[in-house]
Each structure stands twice: as structure tokens, then as C-alpha cells.
Enzyme design. Structure first.
Site, short mmCIF file in Angstrom:
data_model
loop_
_atom_site.label_atom_id
_atom_site.label_comp_id
_atom_site.label_asym_id
_atom_site.label_seq_id
_atom_site.Cartn_x
_atom_site.Cartn_y
_atom_site.Cartn_z
N LYS A 285 -8.92 10.09 -0.54
CA LYS A 285 -7.99 9.41 0.43
C LYS A 285 -6.88 10.31 0.58
O LYS A 285 -6.09 10.23 1.45
CB LYS A 285 -7.71 7.79 -0.20
N SER B 88 -9.87 -2.14 -0.87
CA SER B 88 -9.09 -1.21 -1.14
C SER B 88 -7.74 -1.11 -0.23
O SER B 88 -6.82 -0.52 -0.65
CB SER B 88 -9.60 0.21 -1.25
#
Length: 342
Positions: free
Chosen positions: A281, A236
């Protein structure tokens, strides 16, 4: 005396209980917001431009096996998620194989990020095939107990192959009972093992030695670049890697003085892909003081990372601007049009 005895007994029982809830593993994983990590200190382009006024940051989540305590905490915490074991690890995949797979995905994301950034900067890239990389091993097949996840096989019967497809073709052309010699590297040391070709239990018409594998390729670029991610796994961070690398390759400062976080996989063609844990996140980036957050747009899909990021940003009341990204070039265009921070 009795009071003291009962006090000690209760204390011992309490310690045993805390030990039990802390170390007894449940068949679940728990994820929670991780960190936003500045990329300039961990990425170095040889003789690159390193005069950033702001910064690019990767974002992470913390993922681990659940114990009783973490499982209960995740139930009452808004930005912690509980996943059943099979949602994180594939069927029959061991913890070691899962960790190896995560680190390999990180390695692939690094290579894709470098390739995208160097091509955008007009610099050549070249791959050298090094062998096949063992991701997993089937328990009831000949490779079990002889090879390990993470081994790099670079020769079969003394022959090198130009791709994993050729490796599979060679082994698949053998007959049941044939023996092959595999030469591999494990933790920097070379080794050899002889294994017998056998049919796969679930596919008896197909033969092999029972390993899941991918190509192990080495990317060559000039100037050289190093990315030190230590034990961070998964794909990611690839997109944010590509931005930091490109910024060091080219004159000027794309950050324009802003703290810029983001997430997303990166493909060699520059496509920015979906990731897991976008909500966590966003929380991590906000805590780190990010002012802009790049989120995978997924071509405007209703359940895109971008839409989830916008919802979370509104929910936590952050002033961080969420920017939808489909391609690496989208981010470059956005940053080129960004006014310098005063």
C-alpha cells in the site's frame, strides 16, 4: 513443407503452454500493490461540505489465486507476496464464501466509519436489526444446498429475533430431527426453506443447521451518506472512510491541500487497527503522488504497520511522510495542526 509444419506445431505447443501457465491454479494466493483511490467521488454526505483542496485516498492491494506465471513473477518481484491457500481462506471455506466474507467486512467497516465520524461531529446514530447474514455453510449439515453465503435470514418459524445470539439460542434449543422454517432474502427476492436440526459433526453435543452467521444491522444517520465501493472488499479502508465522511460533515478542509493516503480498520470507539499488505500500500500511495500516509501504530508495537511502512518508504526512496495513528482523534489532531499547503 516440413519447416512450415514444424513451425505450426511449435506455435500450437507454445499457445497451449501459455494457456496452461495462465489458467492452471496453484494452491496459493499472490498479492501485489493495488491503487490509491480518491474518496471524495465515492463518498457523498447529503448537503455536505465538498470543497477539498487536497484529497483523502484509500489504498488497496490486488489479491488473486496464483497461476504458474503469477507465482513465478511474485518470486522475483520485491513487493509481491505469496500466501498459502490456508493463510487467506479458513479451513473448508469456498471461494464464494471468502468473497462474501470480504464484502461483509467492507460493509461493517463502512458502518463503523460512519458511526465514528458522526459521533465526532456530534450527530446521532441509530441501528436497526435486520436479521442474520450467512457467511459460510458447512458441507455435511442440513443448510448445505439450501442456503447460500450472502443470504439474509430474517425469520425463523415466522418469528423475528433482535440479535444473532437469540437466533442461535432458539435453534440450539431444538432437538435432533426437529424441523425449522427459515425465511430469507437472496439478491432482493424473498424465499423460504425448511431444514432439519442436526448435531454438528465435530461437536455432537451441539445442534444447528450448519451456518456461520453475523448480525445484519442497518445504520440510520442524518444527514444521509452514501459510500460506493463497488467490489472492493475487506475492512482496511474503514479509517480513511471516517476521515472523508467527517471532512464532509464539518466546515473547513482537513486536507489543507495535501494528497493524503492511509489505511487501517476502524472500530466504533475510534480505534485504528492493523491491516495486511502495508508495504504494497505504501508503494501504491507513492505511485499515486500521496504526500502523507497514515499508518496503524498499534501502540508502538515492534512489528507494527507503522514501522513496516517507514521501512518501505525508506526503501523506495519516497518523500511521503508516514504518520503513526492509534485513534481516529490522533489523525484529527494531526490534521488540525497541519499548515495549509502553499
Amino acid at each position: 513443407m516440413k519447416k512450415r509444419f514444424y513451425f505450426r506445431l511449435i506455435l500450437i505447443l507454445l499457445v497451449l503452454f501459455l494457456f496452461f501457465v495462465s489458467f492452471y491454479s496453484l494452491p496459493y494466493y499472490v498479492s501485489k500493490p493495488g491503487m490509491a483511490k480518491e474518496l471524495e467521488p465515492i463518498i457523498e454526505v447529503e448537503n455536505g461540505y465538498e470543497d477539498e483542496e487536497g484529497s483523502f485516498m484509500l489504498t488497496t492491494i490486488r489479491m488473486g489465486k496464483a497461476n504458474i506465471y503469477s507465482y513465478l513473477m511474485a518470486h522475483v518481484s520485491k513487493y509481491q507476496e505469496i500466501y498459502p491457500l490456508e493463510a487467506i481462506r479458513s479451513e473448508e471455506e469456498t471461494e464464494e464464501e471468502y468473497n462474501v466474507r470480504q464484502l461483509h467486512m467492507m460493509a461493517n467497516s463502512k458502518q463503523a466509519a460512519i458511526e465514528v465520524a458522526y459521533k465526532k461531529a456530534g450527530l446521532p446514530t441509530r441501528y436497526d436489526y435486520k436479521g442474520v447474514y450467512v457467511l459460510s455453510i458447512e458441507e455435511d449439515m442440513p443448510a448445505a444446498g439450501k442456503l447460500r453465503p450472502g443470504d439474509r435470514i430474517f425469520k425463523v418459524d415466522g418469528h423475528e429475533f433482535p440479535s444473532s445470539e437469540k437466533f442461535i439460542e432458539y435453534v440450539g434449543g431444538k432437538s435432533v430431527g426437529d424441523k425449522i422454517k427459515l425465511t430469507y432474502i437472496r439478491r432482493g427476492k424473498e424465499g423460504e426453506v425448511t431444514v432439519e436440526v442436526q448435531p454438528f459433526p465435530k461437536e455432537p453435543t451441539r445442534v444447528g443447521v450448519g451456518i456461520g452467521l453475523v448480525d445484519d444491522k442497518e445504520l440510520h444517520v442524518e444527514p444521509k451518506v452514501e459510500i460506493n465501493t463497488e467490489d472492493i472488499g475487506g475492512p482496511s479502508a474503514g479509517f480513511m472512510f471516517s476521515l472523508e465522511i467527517y471532512n464532509q460533515l464539518t466546515k473547513g478542509d482537513l486536507t489543507k491541500g495535501y494528497e493524503i493516503a492511509g489505511t487501517g480498520t476502524i472500530s466504533p470507539d475510534g480505534t485504528v487497527g492493523r491491516i495486511g499488505g502495508i508495504e504494497q500500500k505504501i508503494v501504491a500511495a507513492d505511485k499515486a503522488g500521496a504526500e502523507i500516509f497514515f499508518a496503524p501504530n498499534e501502540k508502538g508495537a515492534k512489528d507494527s504497520n507503522y514501522r513496516a511502512a517507514v521501512k518501505t518508504a525508506k526503501d523506495i526512496g519516497t518523500k511521503m511522510k508516514i504518520v503513526p495513528i492509534d485513534q481516529f482523534d490522533d489523525a484529527i489532531s494531526y490534521l488540525d495542526g497541519l499548515k495549509e499547503k502553499k
